[in-house]
Design an enzyme around this catalytic site. Structure first.
Site, PDB file in Angstrom:
ATOM      1  N   GLY A  93       0.860  -1.173   0.000  1.00 54.77           N
ATOM      2  CA  GLY A  93       0.000   0.000   0.000  1.00 54.77           C
ATOM      3  C   GLY A  93       0.894   1.220   0.000  1.00 54.77           C
TER       4      GLY A  93
ATOM      5  CB  ALA B 230       4.321  -0.755   2.017  1.00 53.27           C
TER       6      ALA B 230
END
Lengths: 242, 242
Positions: free
Chosen positions: B91, B124
């Site tokens: 994300g 991430a």
């Protein structure tokens, strides 16, 4: 006198000479009364501050302006206070924010631009003119004390805006990245400023300059396209987000 | 027991089902002794934490694991201490770092992974396994307290690494961005981890998994390409940069 800003998406269009597309606009903007600009090269990383100053200095000399680089001066506060115009070039926005905050000159630059002298920025130099650097495209190679910017305009700019993507790759589109920003910052407007274009602020007036449209993003609202004929002055009357 | 990490470049290859390329590796990695994984959805922005958990939960259910989402629990510290495995999805890396620091769980996650339980991250979630988040590709939509990561490996990962660029556009190549990082962080190694590949750490051993090479960057040194047959264990013996 009123606030005067020239905020460029990028320094140079693909295949053109350095800053070529913007030279005439820079000359029109600075006019004949300015003789010397103060250049702040803090966004430069792979190029030394000296080499960067030389590169920019050549262009400004060509259009009739002397350049002074802040890193070569002894008293940053004094040199800013005496500047006729301030120019912040592109590079890495985190590096720029790091040095502006570390040297504690960000407030004094903001003050002088709000009250007196013209400002020109491109790429990182346009991002830093916003309330924060949160819409930069750059890699966070260094951790600044704060993400806050010069707050010269009450909206965010995404420079180098494009709708294109890398083929066969999962990276987000620029629009998807801005939509992420809007979820976390629903009160903030974001201008997607395409390469080859710039925003020109003269007091309470703001115009898009260039042959491409800009895109305006706001949480929960449709994206709106504006061109160089559009009245954009409402962007300067937005409530300030930070 | 020794430290065990599975660090994926991306969740999904273009045109494939969610997490498809990695399912077999995740199953091999977690094995039969793990029944339930603790999922941390804090990188999610445009998807709610609940929707994100459901999406990931379906995949883990398909390969035989129950999922528990941290945001649905009352005592984060306790649930981490009791976890059989920890999974952090992709994300926005800044959003992930913001919440890991704000909830003050970053040290407790680090401790439990260093001592006991397997860790899986993608995008991430792989960036946050590094000393810092300074090699993320994401937009800094929110300002974390700190750029520091879980520091599970002594080098930086650039996920979604690619040599491709957007055509007719001035954005830097990924290599140019990493070179900027190296100028400011000359002691730090950076792994360019291409989509469809992952790094698997088992104690003092690290392997690249996948059909693409990875690129290793270090300031002042030539870029080296490694493949899944390369011995990369030296990467775990690097001095820790932060």
């Amino acid at each position: 006198m009123h606030k005067r800003l020239l905020l460029l998406s990028n320094s140079t269009n693909v295949g053109e000479d350095y800053l070529l597309y913007a030279r005439q606009e820079i000359q029109n903007f600075l006019g004949a009364s300015v003789k010397k600009v103060l250049f702040i090269p803090f966004a430069g990383v792979t190029l030394t501050f000296d080499a960067y100053t030389e590169k920019v200095g050549k262009v400004f000399k060509d259009i009739g302006y002397e350049i002074e680089a802040i890193h070569r001066t002894d008293n940053y506060h004094q040199v800013i206070k005496q500047a006729e115009a301030i120019v912040i070039g592109g590079g890495n926005t985190f590096h720029l924010a790091y040095w502006l905050h570390k040297t504690a000159i960000i407030d004094i630059i903001k003050e002088i631009i709000n009250n007196k002298i013209p400002y020109i920025g491109w790429s990182a130099g346009s991002n830093i003119a916003c309330p924060t650097i949160k819409t930069t495209n750059d890699m966070p190679i260094i951790e600044p004390i704060s993400f806050s910017g010069l707050n010269l305009v009450p909206f965010q700019i995404n420079p180098h805006y494009t709708d294109e993507v890398i083929p066969h790759h999962n990276g987000e589109t620029r629009e998807a990245r801005i939509r992420e920003f809007l979820v976390v910052n629903p009160d903030v407007y974001v201008v997607g400023l395409k390469e080859g274009t710039m925003l020109k602020v003269e007091g309470s007036t703001i115009k898009l300059v260039g042959n491409q449209t800009m895109r305006l993003f706001k949480f929960g609202e449709p994206i709106v396209e504006y061109d160089s004929n559009s009245n954009l002055d409402f962007l300067l009357r937005l409530f300030r987000s930070e």
